[in-house]
Design an enzyme around this catalytic site. Structure first.
Site, PDB file in Angstrom:
ATOM      1  N   ASP A   1       1.097   1.367  -6.458  1.00 48.10           N
ATOM      2  CA  ASP A   1       2.330   0.853  -5.836  1.00 48.10           C
ATOM      3  C   ASP A   1       2.621  -0.601  -6.197  1.00 48.10           C
ATOM      4  OD1 ASP A   1       0.514  -0.606  -4.261  1.00 48.10           O
ATOM      5  OD2 ASP A   1       1.803  -0.444  -2.499  1.00 48.10           O
ATOM      6  N   GLU A   2       2.046  -1.073  -7.287  1.00 48.95           N
ATOM      7  CA  GLU A   2       2.152  -2.503  -7.562  1.00 48.95           C
ATOM      8  C   GLU A   2       2.240  -2.757  -9.071  1.00 48.95           C
ATOM      9  OE1 GLU A   2      -1.513  -4.275  -6.447  1.00 48.95           O
ATOM     10  OE2 GLU A   2      -0.743  -6.299  -6.554  1.00 48.95           O
TER      11      GLU A   2
ATOM     12  N   ASP B   1       5.391  -5.053  -4.983  1.00 50.62           N
ATOM     13  CA  ASP B   1       4.393  -4.218  -4.289  1.00 50.62           C
ATOM     14  C   ASP B   1       5.091  -3.485  -3.140  1.00 50.62           C
ATOM     15  OD1 ASP B   1       0.950  -4.673  -3.490  1.00 50.62           O
ATOM     16  OD2 ASP B   1       2.336  -3.383  -2.413  1.00 50.62           O
TER      17      ASP B   1
HETATM   18  N1  DCP Z   1      -4.905   2.497  -0.350  1.00 52.00           N
HETATM   19  C1  DCP Z   1      -6.073   3.228  -0.100  1.00 52.00           C
HETATM   20  N2  DCP Z   1      -7.201   2.599   0.327  1.00 52.00           N
HETATM   21  C2  DCP Z   1      -7.207   1.247   0.508  1.00 52.00           C
HETATM   22  C3  DCP Z   1      -6.046   0.495   0.263  1.00 52.00           C
HETATM   23  C4  DCP Z   1      -4.910   1.164  -0.147  1.00 52.00           C
HETATM   24  O1  DCP Z   1      -6.063   4.453  -0.251  1.00 52.00           O
HETATM   25  N3  DCP Z   1      -8.310   0.635   0.934  1.00 52.00           N
HETATM   26  C5  DCP Z   1      -3.690   3.214  -0.759  1.00 52.00           C
HETATM   27  C6  DCP Z   1      -2.764   3.428   0.407  1.00 52.00           C
HETATM   28  C7  DCP Z   1      -1.691   2.401   0.229  1.00 52.00           C
HETATM   29  C8  DCP Z   1      -1.620   2.250  -1.280  1.00 52.00           C
HETATM   30  O2  DCP Z   1      -2.958   2.497  -1.742  1.00 52.00           O
HETATM   31  O3  DCP Z   1      -0.451   2.825   0.802  1.00 52.00           O
HETATM   32  C9  DCP Z   1      -1.154   0.901  -1.735  1.00 52.00           C
HETATM   33  O4  DCP Z   1      -2.067  -0.123  -1.329  1.00 52.00           O
HETATM   34  P1  DCP Z   1      -1.617  -1.541  -0.816  1.00 52.00           P
HETATM   35  O5  DCP Z   1      -2.837  -2.392  -0.774  1.00 52.00           O
HETATM   36  O6  DCP Z   1      -0.440  -2.022  -1.605  1.00 52.00           O
HETATM   37  O7  DCP Z   1      -1.211  -1.282   0.704  1.00 52.00           O
HETATM   38  P2  DCP Z   1       0.135  -0.743   1.316  1.00 52.00           P
HETATM   39  O8  DCP Z   1       1.186  -0.507   0.284  1.00 52.00           O
HETATM   40  O9  DCP Z   1      -0.171   0.438   2.174  1.00 52.00           O
HETATM   41  O10 DCP Z   1       0.580  -1.907   2.281  1.00 52.00           O
HETATM   42  P3  DCP Z   1       1.159  -3.357   1.912  1.00 52.00           P
HETATM   43  O11 DCP Z   1       1.231  -3.451   0.408  1.00 52.00           O
HETATM   44  O12 DCP Z   1       2.511  -3.412   2.552  1.00 52.00           O
HETATM   45  O13 DCP Z   1       0.208  -4.333   2.511  1.00 52.00           O
HETATM   46 MG    MG Z   2       1.597  -1.967  -1.155  1.00 53.72          MG
END
Ligand code: DCP
Ligand code: MG
Length: 361
Positions: free
Chosen positions: A106-107, A11
């Site tokens: 992203d995962e 992720d």
């Molecule tokens: N995303 C979004 N709305 C949300 C959660 C996430 O638009 N409520 C988008 C922005 C994030 C991407 O999806 O960058 C990936 O989600 P993640 O939950 O993996 O969050 P991040 O990658 O930002 O942070 P991390 O995985 O490090 O906690």
């Molecule tokens: Mg992420």
């Protein structure tokens, strides 16, 4: 006895924010909020880890996040750009693993069992993948490696940011035991409340309960929850294609005139309900709503709107679709078809897996 599996969950860290940093190095190390403007009641899509130190989180109103961190730099999301980076990362993951399941932008889960002869070997492969994402693309990610998906997912959460967490085969329940029950996938607010009300706070409280007791508490999904809490999950990494869009359309027997839009609004609600049924069943959260309008002379146009964070209700979809038709059509326009599509799904692994909340009243 089945042989041990080696499952990795990869992720990306603060994905949208990390892409922005790659595109503009002067942003590195700064608190960033990726989201819509506070004037348009925007919400935070993601916050860089520097902004998270101030309490900023995904899905929080931007106005609230800016109060917590007034120095944060607010950046409008650039979905196309993020998609391009995501494709590059997924390409690496596909190349490096036999079985690959993308869960969101992203995962992804990787099944390294065929490719690797031991967990030590799987660690080397997963580490190499993490390094490739960093070196070839420049993005930070975290990796959880375990014998199944549930444990790999939780291991990854605890590795963040930029971490690598291996749970040795056989030690799954030890790893989980002290963690909060909310760390288990599918445990939403309702299930948490119900389990807390009988004193269950740690995952070991669930693991040590009988499946019968759990079924009494949360219904038929108690069995699955009991398995997860004991570190067991035999669900496969499945390379099934992920749904990209869901549509419904209606052709009229005779053309209809837009007039005051009331008839179209009713149709939009019907189409939304059709689309929503699949969206809900597949546990997807769209961010883009598109309408297709075919005029009586067969001219066909599409109009779309993308919002900052995932849409969680059918009302929100029909409101956007109605707004799009209102902006596009004149009262005298005659239509022979109207279509509705939702796309740009955000599927968090938590939501795309079984949610125990759905089984509670
Ligand atoms: N995303 C979004 N709305 C949300 C959660 C996430 O638009 N409520 C988008 C922005 C994030 C991407 O999806 O960058 C990936 O989600 P993640 O939950 O993996 O969050 P991040 O990658 O930002 O942070 P991390 O995985 O490090 O906690
Ligand atoms: Mg992420």
């Amino acid at each position: 006895m089945t042989s041990s599996r080696y499952i990795a969950l990869v992720d990306l860290d603060a994905f949208y924010a990390s892409v922005e940093v790659l595109e503009d190095e002067t942003l590195r190390g700064k608190p960033l909020l990726i989201g819509g403007s506070p004037q348009s009641r925007g919400v935070v899509a993601t916050a860089s880890y520097e902004a998270r130190n101030f309490g900023c989180r995904s899905a929080m109103p931007v106005a609230q996040a800016l109060k917590l961190c007034p120095d944060a730099i607010l950046i409008e999301p650039k979905f196309e750009l993020y998609k391009r980076y995501s494709n590059q990362v997924m390409q690496i993951l596909k190349q490096e693993s036999d079985i690959f399941q993308q869960m969101s932008i992203d995962e992804a889960y990787l099944d390294l069992s065929k490719k690797c002869t031991s967990q030590k070997n799987a660690i080397e492969v997963a580490f190499h993948i993490k390094a490739r994402i960093h070196i070839d693309i420049g993005l930070p990610c975290s990796v959880g490696l375990a014998s199944n998906k549930v444990v790999a997912k939780i291991a990854c959460e605890y590795a963040k940011p930029n971490g690598f967490n291996v749970i040795p085969t056989g030690e799954e329940s030890i790893f989980l035991s002290e963690l909060d029950i909310r760390d288990l996938p599918g445990i939403g607010p309702k299930t948490t409340k119900r389990l807390n009300s009988v004193g269950f706070r740690k995952i070991s409280d669930i693991a040590n309960a009988t499946p019968k007791k759990l079924t009494q508490l949360i219904g038929s999904s108690g069995d699955v929850l009991h398995k997860y809490a004991n570190g067991n999950d035999d669900s496969p990494v499945s390379s099934e294609r992920i749904t990209k869009s869901i549509s419904a359309e209606r052709t009229f027997n005779s053309d209809i005139t837009y007039n005051d839009g009331k008839e179209i609004d009713t149709l939009v609600v019907r189409l939304t309900n059709q689309v929503w049924e699949s969206v809900n069943r597949k546990k997807l959260f769209p961010r883009t709503v598109s309408v297709k309008l075919r005029y009586s002379d067969f001219r066909t146009i599409s109009r779309s709107k993308t919002v900052d964070s995932e849409i969680t209700s059918n009302k929100a979809i029909s409101d956007i679709a109605s707004e799009l038709t209102k902006q596009t059509l004149y009262p005298s326009d005659r239509l022979r078809l109207i279509g509705l599509t939702v796309s740009n799904f955000y599927t968090h692994a938590r939501s795309s897996q079984l949610s125990f909340d759905n089984f509670l009243n």
